[in-house]
Design an enzyme around this catalytic site. Structure first.
Site, PDB file in Angstrom:
ATOM      1  N   ASP A 159      24.862  23.516  94.969  1.00 18.90           N
ATOM      2  CA  ASP A 159      24.322  24.821  94.574  1.00 18.90           C
ATOM      3  C   ASP A 159      22.802  24.884  94.717  1.00 18.90           C
ATOM      4  OD1 ASP A 159      26.878  25.639  94.092  1.00 18.90           O
ATOM      5  OD2 ASP A 159      26.808  25.307  91.936  1.00 18.90           O
ATOM      6  N   CYS A 213      33.246  34.254  97.589  1.00 19.03           N
ATOM      7  CA  CYS A 213      32.115  34.400  98.476  1.00 19.03           C
ATOM      8  C   CYS A 213      32.296  33.420  99.628  1.00 19.03           C
ATOM      9  CB  CYS A 213      30.871  34.088  97.679  1.00 19.03           C
ATOM     10  SG  CYS A 213      29.566  33.482  98.626  1.00 19.03           S
ATOM     11  N   LYS A 248      25.988  29.082  83.551  1.00 16.32           N
ATOM     12  CA  LYS A 248      26.980  30.012  84.126  1.00 16.32           C
ATOM     13  C   LYS A 248      28.320  29.320  84.360  1.00 16.32           C
ATOM     14  CE  LYS A 248      27.414  30.819  88.733  1.00 16.32           C
ATOM     15  NZ  LYS A 248      28.782  30.890  89.243  1.00 16.32           N
ATOM     16  N   ASN A 249      28.288  28.168  85.037  1.00 12.19           N
ATOM     17  CA  ASN A 249      29.563  27.567  85.426  1.00 12.19           C
ATOM     18  C   ASN A 249      30.309  26.944  84.256  1.00 12.19           C
ATOM     19  OD1 ASN A 249      29.312  28.506  87.995  1.00 12.19           O
ATOM     20  ND2 ASN A 249      28.505  26.595  88.852  1.00 12.19           N
ATOM     21  N   ARG A 283      24.600  38.030  89.370  1.00 15.28           N
ATOM     22  CA  ARG A 283      25.807  37.389  88.877  1.00 15.28           C
ATOM     23  C   ARG A 283      25.476  36.155  88.064  1.00 15.28           C
ATOM     24  NH1 ARG A 283      28.158  34.809  92.877  1.00 15.28           N
ATOM     25  NH2 ARG A 283      29.079  33.791  91.095  1.00 15.28           N
ATOM     26  N   ARG A 296      38.153  28.277 100.549  1.00 20.34           N
ATOM     27  CA  ARG A 296      38.104  27.874  99.137  1.00 20.34           C
ATOM     28  C   ARG A 296      39.538  27.761  98.616  1.00 20.34           C
ATOM     29  NH1 ARG A 296      33.118  30.821  96.119  1.00 20.34           N
ATOM     30  NH2 ARG A 296      33.468  29.083  94.708  1.00 20.34           N
TER      31      ARG A 296
END
Ligand code: EPZ
Length: 428
Positions: free
Chosen positions: A305, A117, A22-23, A397, A122
Site C-alpha cells: 500500500d 479497484c 482503515k483496514n 475512502r 482479486r
C-alpha cells in the site's frame, strides 16, 4: 466532483496525529455482527469506507449510533436479513467480511460478489477454502455467494498464499464454530492482530494472531464491550514518505513505531533521519535521497500500500532505483501520471526501474486508486509549480482529512469544485 490544487516545493514541518486504521476498522465493524449486544468502537477514522460499511450494517438491521466524531456504537442484537445486496457491497472490497461474519453468526450468508479497484485479479478462493474447511457449502450464482452450514465445526486450514482478507474472514467464521480452528500460513499485518484483539475483548478465544499460526477455540457467544482501533500504519507511512519527499521535519504522533519498521529502515538506508519514540516517530530529511531497491511483501515486509509513495519518492533520488511489486499484479498504473510530471520510470510487468531526476513538474494528474491518489498528492507537494489532483473519491475512502493535516504541516493545498465529470467508479 472536487479536485486538489497543490503548489509544490514547500517542506512539511510540524506535527500531526494519525487516525485509526482503515483496514482494521473495515473488518471490526462487520465483526460486530457476531455480537448479540452493544459494542462501542473508539478511534474510528472519519473516512468514506466507514460510512459505507456502517450503512451496510444498518441495512442488515444493526442499530448504529454515532457517539462522537470518532466513536460509534453498534447493536447487532436484531439482524433482520443475511442478504447483503449488490448496490452497497460493490462500493468497497472489504464487504467480503460480511461473508465470514454472517456465516459465523447465522450459519448463513448471501453476499454479492465484492467489487474491486483494479489492482489486478482479486480472487477470494482462499476465503472460500477456509469456509469450506469449517463445513460451509458455497453456491455462487447470479453474482452472489451463498454460504450455508448446518453447524460450523473447527477445521485445519493451510492457506496457499498469505492473504489478509482470507485470514480475517476465516477468523470471523470460526470464532463461534464448534471446536478448534487452526489457520496456518496466516497473514500477520497489524490489522489482523487488531481484529483478533477486538474479538477477544468481546469474549472470543483467539491465540497467535500476528504469527503464521492462529488458533481459534470456538465460544458460544460474544458479549458487548468497548474497543479502540489501532493506529493506521499505512497513513503514518504515507506522512513519513511525504516528509522525506518534501525535505521536511515532521513528528508523527499516535503511532506504534514497531509497525513502521520496514519504512523506517528504508528511509534510513536512503539518507533520511528517523527518530523513534514510544508512540511517535520523527522524520527529517535535508538532502537529496539515495536510490534504493524495494520489494513489496506481506507484513513485516515493505507494504504494497506504500509502493506508489516510495516510487514517487525515488523518482527524484540521486540514481537508479528498482521497485518490485510482489503482492498485486497491476499496481503501477499511476506511473503514467508521474511520467507526465517528468519522472523517468519504465515498468516491465511487476518491476519498475526509476532513473532519478532533479525535480518533478506540476501538472494535472488523476488518482487511480486510494494509495495512488496519495502518491499523486505527494508528487504535487514535491513538484515545482502547481499540480491538480482529480478523482478524489478514492483518497476520501481511506485518508481522514488529508488536506487538513497537510495544511497544518505548511503545505499549500486546497480543495475546489471540479466541473469536469468523473470517468471512473469508486469501488476498491
Ligand atoms: C488487503 O486486501 C487490504 N485491504 C489492501 O489494502 C492491501 O493492499 C492488501 O490487503 C495487501 O496488504 C483491506 O484490508 C480492506 P490479500 P486483501 O487477500 O485482503 C491474492 C488499500 O489500499 N489472493 O492479502 O484483498 C491476491 O490476489 C488496500 O488499503 C488470492 O490469490 O488482500 C493478492 O495477490 C488495497 N486468493 C494477494 O493474495 C485469495 O483468496 C494478497 O491479497 C485472496 C488473495
Amino acid at each position: 466532483m472536487e479536485k486538489l490544487i497543490i503548489k509544490g516545493g514547500k517542506p512539511l514541518n510540524g506535527s500531526i496525529s494519525i487516525s485509526g486504521a482503515k483496514n482494521a476498522v473495515v473488518a471490526i465493524i462487520p465483526a460486530a455482527l457476531l455480537i448479540e449486544g452493544k459494542c462501542v468502537i473508539e478511534n474510528v477514522p472519519c473516512i468514506d469506507d466507514v460510512s459505507v460499511i456502517t450503512d451496510i450494517l444498518s441495512q442488515l438491521g444493526a442499530k448504529i449510533r454515532l457517539i462522537n466524531k470518532h466513536t460509534i456504537e453498534i447493536d447487532s442484537t436484531n439482524i433482520e436479513t443475511c442478504k447483503a445486496d449488490h448496490t452497497m457491497v460493490s462500493k468497497m472490497r472489504a464487504s467480503y467480511y460480511l461473508m465470514g461474519a454472517l456465516l459465523g453468526r447465522f450459519n448463513h450468508a448471501l453476499v454479492s460478489m465484492p467489487g474491486g479497484c483494479d489492482l489486478g485479479p482479486r480472487p477470494v478462493d482462499q476465503h472460500l477454502k477456509g469456509f469450506r474447511a469449517l463445513g460451509a457449502k458455497i453456491d455462487d450464482d447470479n453474482g452472489y455467494y451463498e454460504l450455508t452450514a448446518d453447524e460450523l465445526v473447527g477445521g485445519h486450514i493451510f492457506f496457499d498464499i498469505v492473504s489478509v482478507g482470507a485470514t480475517i474472514n476465516v477468523m470471523l467464521a470460526a470464532v463461534k464454530a464448534h471446536g478448534i480452528t487452526i489457520i496456518e500460513n496466516a497473514a500477520k499485518e497489524p490489522h489482523i492482530v487488531d481484529v483478533a484483539n477486538f474479538l477477544n475483548s468481546m469474549g472470543a478465544n483467539i491465540k497467535g494472531a500476528g504469527t503464521d499460526v492462529i488458533k481459534i477455540k470456538g465460544v458460544d457467544c460474544l458479549k458487548g464491550g468497548t474497543y479502540s482501533v489501532t493506529p493506521d500504519y499505512v497513513e503514518a507511512g504515507t506522512y513519513m514518505l511525504m516528509t522525506a519527499g518534501t525535505g521536511g521535519n515532521v513528528l508523527i504522533k499516535d503511532v506504534i513505531p514497531k509497525h513502521l519498521e520496514s519504512i523506517t529502515a528504508k528511509l534510513k538506508e536512503i539518507g533520511a533521519t528517523v527518530n523513534e519514540y514510544d508512540d511517535s516517530i520523527q522524520v527529517i530529511s535535508t538532502k537529496r535521497l539515495a536510490p534504493a531497491r524495494v520489494k513489496t511483501l506481506p507484513y513485516p515486509g515493505f507494504p504494497t500500500d506504500l509502493q506508489p509513495l516510495i516510487t514517487t519518492l525515488l523518482s527524484v533520488s540521486n540514481g537508479t532505483s528498482i521497485v518490485t511489486e510482489a503482492v498485486w499484479e497491476s499496481r503501477f498504473r499511476y506511473v503514467d501520471e508521474l511520467r507526465r510530471m517528468g519522472a523517468n520510470i519504465t515498468v516491465e510487468k511487476s518491476v519498475a526501474v526509476i532513473e532519478g531526476i532533479e525535480e518533478l513538474s506540476g501538472c494535472p494528474v488523476k488518482s487511480h486508486d486510494l494509495r495512488a491518489g496519495a502518491a499523486m498528492v505527494m508528487a504535487g507537494l514535491m513538484a515545482n509549480g502547481t499540480t491538480e489532483v482529480t478523482e478524489l473519491q478514492y483518497i476520501d475512502r481511506g485518508y481522514e482529512d488529508l488536506e487538513g493535516k497537510l495544511t497544518s504541516l505548511g503545505a499549500d493545498i486546497r480543495r475546489i469544485e471540479d466541473k469536469t465529470p468523473s470517468t471512473t467508479s469508486k469501488a476498491n
